[in-house]
Scaffold this motif. Structure first.
Motif, PDB file in Angstrom:
ATOM      1  N   CYS A 121      -1.512   9.010  14.959  1.00  0.00           N
ATOM      2  CA  CYS A 121      -1.364   9.669  13.659  1.00  0.00           C
ATOM      3  C   CYS A 121      -2.560   9.355  12.764  1.00  0.00           C
ATOM      4  O   CYS A 121      -3.148  10.248  12.163  1.00  0.00           O
ATOM      5  N   PHE A 122      -2.926   8.070  12.702  1.00  0.00           N
ATOM      6  CA  PHE A 122      -4.031   7.656  11.837  1.00  0.00           C
ATOM      7  C   PHE A 122      -5.302   8.420  12.191  1.00  0.00           C
ATOM      8  O   PHE A 122      -6.006   8.930  11.315  1.00  0.00           O
ATOM      9  N   HIS A 170      -0.801   4.879  -1.031  1.00  0.00           N
ATOM     10  CA  HIS A 170      -1.376   5.678   0.057  1.00  0.00           C
ATOM     11  C   HIS A 170      -1.522   7.145  -0.351  1.00  0.00           C
ATOM     12  O   HIS A 170      -0.533   7.797  -0.687  1.00  0.00           O
ATOM     13  N   PRO A 171      -2.734   7.703  -0.325  1.00  0.00           N
ATOM     14  CA  PRO A 171      -2.919   9.101  -0.739  1.00  0.00           C
ATOM     15  C   PRO A 171      -2.101  10.086   0.097  1.00  0.00           C
ATOM     16  O   PRO A 171      -1.759  11.170  -0.368  1.00  0.00           O
ATOM     17  N   GLY A 172      -1.787   9.703   1.338  1.00  0.00           N
ATOM     18  CA  GLY A 172      -0.987  10.577   2.199  1.00  0.00           C
ATOM     19  C   GLY A 172       0.516  10.388   1.992  1.00  0.00           C
ATOM     20  O   GLY A 172       1.321  11.037   2.656  1.00  0.00           O
ATOM     21  N   PHE A 198       0.818  -1.219   0.000  1.00  0.00           N
ATOM     22  CA  PHE A 198       0.000   0.000   0.000  1.00  0.00           C
ATOM     23  C   PHE A 198       0.855   1.274   0.000  1.00  0.00           C
ATOM     24  O   PHE A 198       0.356   2.366  -0.265  1.00  0.00           O
ATOM     25  N   TRP A 231     -10.581   0.532   3.679  1.00  0.00           N
ATOM     26  CA  TRP A 231      -9.363   0.064   3.011  1.00  0.00           C
ATOM     27  C   TRP A 231      -8.439  -0.668   3.957  1.00  0.00           C
ATOM     28  O   TRP A 231      -7.832  -1.665   3.622  1.00  0.00           O
ATOM     29  N   ARG A 232      -8.304  -0.124   5.174  1.00  0.00           N
ATOM     30  CA  ARG A 232      -7.291  -0.702   6.066  1.00  0.00           C
ATOM     31  C   ARG A 232      -7.608  -2.159   6.376  1.00  0.00           C
ATOM     32  O   ARG A 232      -6.709  -2.941   6.683  1.00  0.00           O
ATOM     33  N   HIS A 242      -8.982  10.419   9.047  1.00  0.00           N
ATOM     34  CA  HIS A 242      -9.222   9.581   7.868  1.00  0.00           C
ATOM     35  C   HIS A 242     -10.715   9.360   7.632  1.00  0.00           C
ATOM     36  O   HIS A 242     -11.497   9.236   8.574  1.00  0.00           O
ATOM     37  N   SER A 243     -11.087   9.269   6.361  1.00  0.00           N
ATOM     38  CA  SER A 243     -12.486   9.075   5.967  1.00  0.00           C
ATOM     39  C   SER A 243     -12.936   7.635   6.221  1.00  0.00           C
ATOM     40  O   SER A 243     -12.105   6.762   6.521  1.00  0.00           O
ATOM     41  N   ASN A 291       6.185   5.597  10.354  1.00  0.00           N
ATOM     42  CA  ASN A 291       5.431   4.971  11.441  1.00  0.00           C
ATOM     43  C   ASN A 291       5.491   3.448  11.415  1.00  0.00           C
ATOM     44  O   ASN A 291       4.890   2.803  12.261  1.00  0.00           O
ATOM     45  N   ALA A 337     -11.012   5.174   4.133  1.00  0.00           N
ATOM     46  CA  ALA A 337      -9.725   4.738   4.689  1.00  0.00           C
ATOM     47  C   ALA A 337      -9.940   3.628   5.713  1.00  0.00           C
ATOM     48  O   ALA A 337      -9.177   2.658   5.757  1.00  0.00           O
TER      49      ALA A 337
END
Ligand code: HEM
Length: 128
Positions: A56-57, A38-40, A34, A69-70, A62-63, A48, A66
């Motif tokens: 952080c997450f 990853h968009p970020g 990924f 997806w995870r 995150h939407s 991390n 996200a």
């Protein structure tokens, strides 16, 4: 099926382009595939990797996408002895609201208000 269990220390070295795992809310995710998607960006995931990235997450806000997806990257969970307290998603959102202080409001609206004040005074001085 029971999830594979990992100790936090056994994951510490898995922080490279070829093998990157992160822990979010006591769940272990293999994000190697990924990284580039990853968009970020890959860098923040690598920074991390091998560690707990829950703060952080969630701080990123995150939407729902996200969160969905995870699930694809889940490979297990941390052993019970290494589990940390999991804060509900709302707890992070509330924190952000708390940060709306007078100082943060003034840092945005202060300069334009001062400029407007000076302009008004100049106008009155020159034209009245
Ligand atoms: C399996 C774990 C992760 C998945 C599936 C994921 C997915 C995503 C997705 C879909 C986005 C686009 C924005 C959104 O829909 O929310 C995003 C953006 C982002 N992510 Fe992640 N992410 C993961 C882990 C992380 C972690 C651990 C961090 C921080 C350490 C992080 C930091 C960011 C940042 C900084 C952005 C950009 C936000 C912006 O541009 O406003 N992500 N991520």
């Amino acid at each position: 099926m029971a999830l594979t269990k990992f100790t936090r220390s056994s994951l510490e070295s898995r922080n490279t382009l070829r093998d990157a795992v992160i822990i979010i809310d006591n769940i272990v995710y293999d994000v190697t595939e990924f990284l580039e998607e990853h968009p970020g960006g890959a860098e923040i995931l690598l920074d991390n990797a091998g560690k707990d990235a829950s703060q952080c997450f969630h701080d990123v806000g995150h939407s729902d996408t996200a969160f969905e997806w995870r699930e694809k990257f889940k490979i297990g969970e941390v052993v019970d002895e290494d589990k940390w307290e999991v804060k509900p998603r709302e707890a992070y959102a509330v924190q952000e609201h708390d940060e709306l202080t007078l100082a943060s409001l003034l840092s945005v609206w202060g300069p334009p208000l001062v400029m407007a004040g000076i302009s008004a005074l100049l106008y009155m001085y020159l034209f009245q």
